[in-house]
Design an enzyme around this catalytic site. Sequence first.
Site, short mmCIF file in Angstrom:
data_model
loop_
_atom_site.label_atom_id
_atom_site.label_comp_id
_atom_site.label_asym_id
_atom_site.label_seq_id
_atom_site.Cartn_x
_atom_site.Cartn_y
_atom_site.Cartn_z
N HIS A 42 1.03 -1.48 0.27
CA HIS A 42 -0.55 -0.44 -0.07
C HIS A 42 1.45 1.30 0.35
O HIS A 42 0.59 2.36 -0.29
CB HIS A 42 -0.88 -0.05 1.62
CG HIS A 42 -1.83 -0.97 1.44
ND1 HIS A 42 -2.56 -1.19 0.53
CD2 HIS A 42 -2.13 -2.12 2.21
CE1 HIS A 42 -3.55 -2.24 0.00
NE2 HIS A 42 -3.24 -3.07 1.89
N ASP A 59 -3.61 -13.26 3.78
CA ASP A 59 -5.79 -12.80 4.71
C ASP A 59 -6.57 -12.32 3.91
O ASP A 59 -7.64 -12.43 3.98
CB ASP A 59 -5.21 -11.08 4.49
CG ASP A 59 -4.70 -10.08 3.85
OD1 ASP A 59 -4.38 -10.57 2.37
OD2 ASP A 59 -4.54 -8.51 3.96
N ASP A 105 -2.21 -10.44 -2.12
CA ASP A 105 -3.17 -9.87 -1.01
C ASP A 105 -4.72 -9.56 -1.35
O ASP A 105 -5.04 -9.15 -2.32
CB ASP A 105 -2.39 -8.75 -0.94
CG ASP A 105 -2.91 -8.54 1.30
OD1 ASP A 105 -1.82 -8.84 1.70
OD2 ASP A 105 -3.87 -7.80 0.94
N HIS A 151 -6.39 -7.50 -0.54
CA HIS A 151 -6.34 -5.91 -1.01
C HIS A 151 -5.61 -6.06 -1.72
O HIS A 151 -4.97 -5.91 -1.99
CB HIS A 151 -5.69 -5.50 0.58
CG HIS A 151 -6.23 -5.55 1.79
ND1 HIS A 151 -5.61 -6.31 2.29
CD2 HIS A 151 -7.59 -4.98 2.24
CE1 HIS A 151 -6.71 -6.84 3.44
NE2 HIS A 151 -7.69 -5.43 3.40
#
Length: 345
Positions: free
Chosen positions: A163, A287, A198, A200
């Site tokens: 990120h 995740d 991931d 996200h």
Amino acid sequence: MKCFYHEAQNDHAPKHFFLRGQPAPSPEQPVRAERLKDAISAAGASLEILPPLVSDAVLLSRLNQIHTPRYLEFLENVVERWRALPAAADVVAPNVHPCGHARYYPRHVIGQAGWHMHDMACPMDAGSYRGIIASATTAQAAADAVLEGEEATYALCRPPGHHAGPERAGGFCFVNNCALAATVLREKYDRVAIVDVDLHHGNGTQDIFWQRSDVWTGSVHVDPADFYPFYWGAVDEVGADSGLGYNCNVPLPLGANGIAFLQALSRLLSALAQFKPQAIVIALGLDAHKDDPLAGMTLETEDFYRIGQRLAQVKGPKVIVQEGGYPTDSLGDNLAAFLQGFRRG
Ligand SMILES: [Zn+2]
């Protein structure tokens, strides 16, 4: 497979982040690394603990290719500057952010904190910078080992990185470890890809390479209309200028299962094949598992085996860089499953 880890990552141990309007215990804790280290042994891979940190001019010159000098300087000095403020907390946490067309980069540390930290998930304290650099050093070591001839390596990195954009921290991330690994690989290979699995969207990675055609970026993730990072990750984000056509997003509905994930991964890898990558960085988030506290998808542990297997089938040397995946009883099993699938791919 050689796996790398740096103990000084533990110096970054954020206690809280903001969740639904109130401070909550941060899931991005050193215990994650403990569980992942155990999983490396369980998967039968070798773990190399890196030597103590030294001033690393090579690392800094590589980081300067993906982050702005003022951002790197901010990360290094912000805690000391913050603590010099009257009545300041020990932890840096911004309370104002530039929205719309901000015209000025402020001199004041509170303004700079809001500029460089796009959310409330990146508190920094006295040990954070050491932890951040230790994480980057780990990614660099794994990528250097591939330059030296290893076919695949794994970097146990925390804090994670995907990120983090050219000059913004966010989502527990400060320095973009995958972008750093790709920068190292670019020293030998003309075409490098980053494949992000991931939960996200890897918005920081996308942002760093948005206008570049030498590093292809792709991500499978929960649709940002309903999930963090909210503002990036849609299908129509395909890069710009020289990078037009070199970014690929495959968003999935909230709650997607392993079958949907593997189908999305196949679509992503079909797009990747047209790029003909010579080396690959895998942004390995765990995740998406059904028990993960971030609760975005419903993958089973066996699905990570299949993801590992599928990614191993892409030709070319690979650096696997740890991204998300938060403390649960299955965190270590998910990494072990991925590594076993990858080795048997
Ligand atoms: Zn994540």
